[in-house]
Design a protein around this motif. Structure first.
Motif, PDB file in Angstrom:
ATOM      1  N   LEU A   1     -20.576  13.934  34.748  1.00  0.00           N
ATOM      2  CA  LEU A   1     -21.179  12.801  34.040  1.00  0.00           C
ATOM      3  C   LEU A   1     -20.569  12.710  32.654  1.00  0.00           C
ATOM      4  CD1 LEU A   1     -23.760  10.739  34.326  1.00  0.00           C
ATOM      5  CD2 LEU A   1     -24.683  12.236  32.566  1.00  0.00           C
ATOM      6  N   LYS A   2     -20.090  11.528  32.310  1.00  0.00           N
ATOM      7  CA  LYS A   2     -19.571  11.277  30.967  1.00  0.00           C
ATOM      8  C   LYS A   2     -20.160   9.969  30.452  1.00  0.00           C
ATOM      9  CE  LYS A   2     -15.327  13.920  31.584  1.00  0.00           C
ATOM     10  NZ  LYS A   2     -13.848  13.924  31.530  1.00  0.00           N
ATOM     11  N   SER A   3     -20.387   9.932  29.148  1.00  0.00           N
ATOM     12  CA  SER A   3     -21.169   8.840  28.578  1.00  0.00           C
ATOM     13  C   SER A   3     -20.462   8.179  27.405  1.00  0.00           C
ATOM     14  CB  SER A   3     -22.528   9.355  28.092  1.00  0.00           C
ATOM     15  OG  SER A   3     -23.227  10.024  29.105  1.00  0.00           O
ATOM     16  N   ILE A   4     -20.824   6.923  27.194  1.00  0.00           N
ATOM     17  CA  ILE A   4     -20.522   6.214  25.952  1.00  0.00           C
ATOM     18  C   ILE A   4     -21.847   5.997  25.227  1.00  0.00           C
ATOM     19  CG2 ILE A   4     -19.697   4.074  24.929  1.00  0.00           C
ATOM     20  CD1 ILE A   4     -17.717   3.794  27.181  1.00  0.00           C
ATOM     21  N   LEU A   5     -21.948   6.529  24.025  1.00  0.00           N
ATOM     22  CA  LEU A   5     -23.094   6.245  23.169  1.00  0.00           C
ATOM     23  C   LEU A   5     -22.839   4.917  22.472  1.00  0.00           C
ATOM     24  CD1 LEU A   5     -25.693   6.890  21.586  1.00  0.00           C
ATOM     25  CD2 LEU A   5     -24.272   8.158  19.963  1.00  0.00           C
ATOM     26  N   ILE A   6     -23.721   3.971  22.679  1.00  0.00           N
ATOM     27  CA  ILE A   6     -23.592   2.630  22.113  1.00  0.00           C
ATOM     28  C   ILE A   6     -24.609   2.515  20.982  1.00  0.00           C
ATOM     29  CG2 ILE A   6     -23.716   0.157  22.595  1.00  0.00           C
ATOM     30  CD1 ILE A   6     -23.282   1.058  25.621  1.00  0.00           C
TER      31      ILE A   6
ATOM     32  N   LYS B   1     -23.782  -5.555  31.042  1.00  0.00           N
ATOM     33  CA  LYS B   1     -23.697  -6.135  29.703  1.00  0.00           C
ATOM     34  C   LYS B   1     -24.646  -5.408  28.754  1.00  0.00           C
ATOM     35  CE  LYS B   1     -22.492 -10.794  31.323  1.00  0.00           C
ATOM     36  NZ  LYS B   1     -22.900 -12.237  31.341  1.00  0.00           N
ATOM     37  N   ILE B   2     -24.334  -5.509  27.453  1.00  0.00           N
ATOM     38  CA  ILE B   2     -25.241  -4.997  26.431  1.00  0.00           C
ATOM     39  C   ILE B   2     -26.076  -6.164  25.925  1.00  0.00           C
ATOM     40  CG2 ILE B   2     -25.463  -3.870  24.199  1.00  0.00           C
ATOM     41  CD1 ILE B   2     -22.845  -2.510  24.673  1.00  0.00           C
ATOM     42  N   TYR B   3     -27.386  -5.947  25.943  1.00  0.00           N
ATOM     43  CA  TYR B   3     -28.312  -6.974  25.474  1.00  0.00           C
ATOM     44  C   TYR B   3     -28.796  -6.630  24.071  1.00  0.00           C
ATOM     45  CZ  TYR B   3     -28.673  -9.280  30.022  1.00  0.00           C
ATOM     46  OH  TYR B   3     -28.406  -9.982  31.172  1.00  0.00           O
TER      47      TYR B   3
ATOM     48  N   TYR C   1     -18.817  -6.287  27.168  1.00  0.00           N
ATOM     49  CA  TYR C   1     -17.829  -5.471  26.475  1.00  0.00           C
ATOM     50  C   TYR C   1     -16.737  -4.962  27.423  1.00  0.00           C
ATOM     51  CZ  TYR C   1     -20.654  -5.401  22.230  1.00  0.00           C
ATOM     52  OH  TYR C   1     -21.340  -5.760  21.089  1.00  0.00           O
ATOM     53  N   ASN C   2     -16.791  -5.359  28.688  1.00  0.00           N
ATOM     54  CA  ASN C   2     -15.771  -5.008  29.681  1.00  0.00           C
ATOM     55  C   ASN C   2     -15.640  -3.498  29.852  1.00  0.00           C
ATOM     56  OD1 ASN C   2     -13.751  -5.561  31.603  1.00  0.00           O
ATOM     57  ND2 ASN C   2     -12.135  -5.265  30.091  1.00  0.00           N
ATOM     58  N   PHE C   3     -16.745  -2.835  30.194  1.00  0.00           N
ATOM     59  CA  PHE C   3     -16.733  -1.386  30.354  1.00  0.00           C
ATOM     60  C   PHE C   3     -15.932  -0.940  31.577  1.00  0.00           C
ATOM     61  CE2 PHE C   3     -20.699  -1.606  27.762  1.00  0.00           C
ATOM     62  CZ  PHE C   3     -20.207  -0.880  26.691  1.00  0.00           C
ATOM     63  N   SER C   4     -15.641  -1.851  32.497  1.00  0.00           N
ATOM     64  CA  SER C   4     -14.830  -1.475  33.661  1.00  0.00           C
ATOM     65  C   SER C   4     -13.335  -1.523  33.368  1.00  0.00           C
ATOM     66  CB  SER C   4     -15.148  -2.402  34.845  1.00  0.00           C
ATOM     67  OG  SER C   4     -14.856  -3.741  34.506  1.00  0.00           O
ATOM     68  N   GLY C   5     -12.972  -2.006  32.184  1.00  0.00           N
ATOM     69  CA  GLY C   5     -11.560  -2.072  31.797  1.00  0.00           C
ATOM     70  C   GLY C   5     -11.378  -1.639  30.363  1.00  0.00           C
ATOM     71  N   VAL C   6     -10.552  -2.357  29.613  1.00  0.00           N
ATOM     72  CA  VAL C   6     -10.348  -2.049  28.196  1.00  0.00           C
ATOM     73  C   VAL C   6     -11.461  -2.702  27.394  1.00  0.00           C
ATOM     74  CG1 VAL C   6      -8.799  -2.297  26.238  1.00  0.00           C
ATOM     75  CG2 VAL C   6      -7.858  -1.880  28.515  1.00  0.00           C
ATOM     76  N   ILE C   7     -12.193  -1.908  26.642  1.00  0.00           N
ATOM     77  CA  ILE C   7     -13.352  -2.407  25.900  1.00  0.00           C
ATOM     78  C   ILE C   7     -12.913  -3.455  24.885  1.00  0.00           C
ATOM     79  CG2 ILE C   7     -15.151  -1.765  24.251  1.00  0.00           C
ATOM     80  CD1 ILE C   7     -15.271   0.961  25.637  1.00  0.00           C
ATOM     81  N   ASN C   8     -13.663  -4.573  24.851  1.00  0.00           N
ATOM     82  CA  ASN C   8     -13.404  -5.600  23.847  1.00  0.00           C
ATOM     83  C   ASN C   8     -14.652  -5.829  23.004  1.00  0.00           C
ATOM     84  OD1 ASN C   8     -15.169  -7.339  25.290  1.00  0.00           O
ATOM     85  ND2 ASN C   8     -13.475  -8.039  26.585  1.00  0.00           N
TER      86      ASN C   8
END
Length: 517
Positions: free
Chosen positions: A30-35, A85-87, A104-111
């Motif tokens: 498990l790896k995470s992105i803290l938003i 998506k981020i709400y 934010y396109n988490f499945s590809g390059v984040i924008n």
């Protein structure tokens, strides 16, 4: 009539168990992105959004830093696993809620998308933003600090209206109720568990249980938090609760498995936080010995079932499952290999060239398992083969390896998990959302001269206070007289240490008190 009964011999090697149970390894499943909805520094109140990896490893990396016009104060954020998506819920105008859904396109390059106009506007203010696996907001309201009672319900995010039948009373524990819900946050783990932090004198941490009934939902008190914390996320297998006061910006982590709170740590890279959320990439696998038949005095036909599961809250891409049978049974000892699906809700495609030796990949490359809906987040693969030159004194341990990723380029997060022995329930035994904790990567054992009329045999072992706890279940005990437990320190020579009658119980437990490390 044949009235013979079978004796099941459960064998285990002490050294092998110690290696599986005690050895500490970096968590990889498990790896995470803290938003973070916060600002550039702890002294700033200009709203921006940061995305971090490696927070709990003390080497946080900033993947993206965005601004979208959402105010710092009076705004909530949550990741929605349904649409990825981020709400953001902006209640700064008072009396209404402006809801933004940003990709934010988490499945590809984040924008970094811009929040131009709200996607939805509610004619009331909200106090929490927390999405379940179906994309509905879970909210607590009508709190009475005197009685410790409130209500919890689900809200349809598009309309802002209540979902019928989801509203129920919520009881906070007597003596540990929060002083207010104005300070606080809630978080859904990908496995469905919900945690909350509320109050500020002190902030308190809870797990929300039974929120789908029947009866009252219950807030189970876990601990007090030394400083005010008003946001919570699930990051790298632990809860991260964050806040700020006159002393600065900080966070704590809560070890879900051991129920311990960490020391205070500064918020990553000197940033401030108003609210946090998370995106998780996760995979898990289990492998079960279903059965087989003896062919001759050194040959058997064997069947494994391998379960693979997306354990994150985003699609798992580049999914692969590998099992090199010759690593277990030896080069030249495998034949008649075939693979098929027991079930395939994930819609995967098998690799027709798999042979368990020179080609160990069970799936065709470049495939994906979705996280939504949860009914399609897994698959079960059957492996059939013939093994020869088997030794009756040897335990043959076999594992499958599942891997996958999300993102792209420098933002790619890759995960891998070695299968745990048993059914799908064995993937994450302690239900903390991580499938490669100690004791959750135990390989599947096979002994040539012990082929039994078994269905869904599950066997696990773990070390606890210098004792080994051996647990097993057997769905079908037809024709079974007793279980015999044998111990070995070298995997070759075994001695019987216990016998247990097959009584039809759903689960058995044996505690070996005579362990030596």
């Amino acid at each position: 009539m044949d009235t013979r009964k079978t004796v099941m011999v459960i064998v285990f090697a002490i050294l092998t168990i110690l290696a599986c149970v005690c050895a500490a390894s970096a968590q990889q499943s498990l790896k995470s992105i803290l938003i973070n909805h916060g600002s550039a520094s702890c002294a700033s109140t200009t709203g921006e959004q940061q995305m971090f990896t490696g927070v709990l490893g003390n080497s946080p990396a900033l993947l993206a830093n965005c601004t979208n016009g959402i105010p710092f104060y009076n705004a909530f954020t949550a990741y929605n696993p349904k649409d990825k998506k981020i709400y953001f819920a902006d209640i700064s105008t008072g009396g209404t809620t402006k809801m933004y859904a940003l990709n934010y396109n988490f499945s590809g390059v984040i924008n970094c998308p811009q929040a131009v106009t709200p996607d939805y506007v509610y004619n009331y203010g909200i106090s929490q933003l927390c999405f379940d696996q179906d994309g509905n907001n879970l909210a607590i309201y009508n709190y009475n600090a005197g009685t410790g009672m409130a209500n919890v319900k689900r809200i349809d995010v598009a309309s802002g209206t209540d979902i019928p039948g989801t509203d129920r009373p919520l009881a906070f524990p007597s003596g540990n109720s929060p002083n207010s819900l104005a300070w606080g946050d809630m978080v859904f783990m990908p496995n469905g568990r919900v945690f909350m932090t509320f109050g500020n004198t002190p902030s308190k941490l809870y797990e929300l249980v039974n929120f789908d009934g029947p009866g009252n939902a219950v807030a189970v008190f876990l601990t007090n938090i030394p400083k005010p914390c008003f946001s919570i996320g699930y990051v790298d297998g632990s809860l991260l609760v964050a806040g700020s006061d006159a002393s600065g910006c900080y966070y704590y982590t809560w070890d879900i498995d051991h129920q311990t709170l960490s020391a205070e740590a500064p918020f990553p890279l000197g940033k401030s936080t108003a609210d946090i959320t998370h995106m998780n990439v996760g995979g898990g696998a289990s492998e079960e010995l279903i059965g087989g038949s003896i062919v001759n005095n050194n040959t058997a036909d064997i069947i494994y079932h391998v379960v693979i599961k997306n354990k994150g809250n985003i699609d798992l891409s580049n999914v692969q499952v590998s099992n090199r049978l010759t690593n277990t049974f030896g080069q030249g000892n495998i034949s008649n290999v075939s693979v098929s699906f027991v079930s395939n809700p994930g819609g995967l495609i098998l690799n027709p060239s798999y042979n368990g030796d020179t080609d160990s990949s069970l799936l065709m490359p470049g495939q994906q398992i979705s996280n939504y809906p949860v009914s399609v987040d897994s698959a079960v693969i059957r492996i059939r083969f013939r093994a020869t030159n088997l030794l009756p004194t040897k335990i043959y341990y076999n594992s499958s390896l599942v891997s996958g990723s999300a993102g792209a380029g420098a933002n790619m997060l890759q995960v891998v998990d070695s299968s745990n022995n048993g059914t799908a329930a064995a993937i994450d035994i302690n239900a903390n959302g991580v499938s490669d904790d100690a004791g959750e990567g135990y390989p599947t054992p096979f002994v040539y001269n012990i082929l039994l009329p078994l269905q869904q045999l599950s066997l696990s072992a773990r070390l606890q206070d210098s004792r080994v706890l051996l647990q097993w279940t057997n769905k079908n005990e037809l024709g079974l007289l007793e279980y015999q437990l044998e111990r070995s320190s070298d995997g070759m020579q075994f001695t019987t240490i216990s016998k247990s009658a097959a009584t039809g119980k759903s689960a058995y437990l044996y505690i070996d008190q005579n362990m030596t490390a």
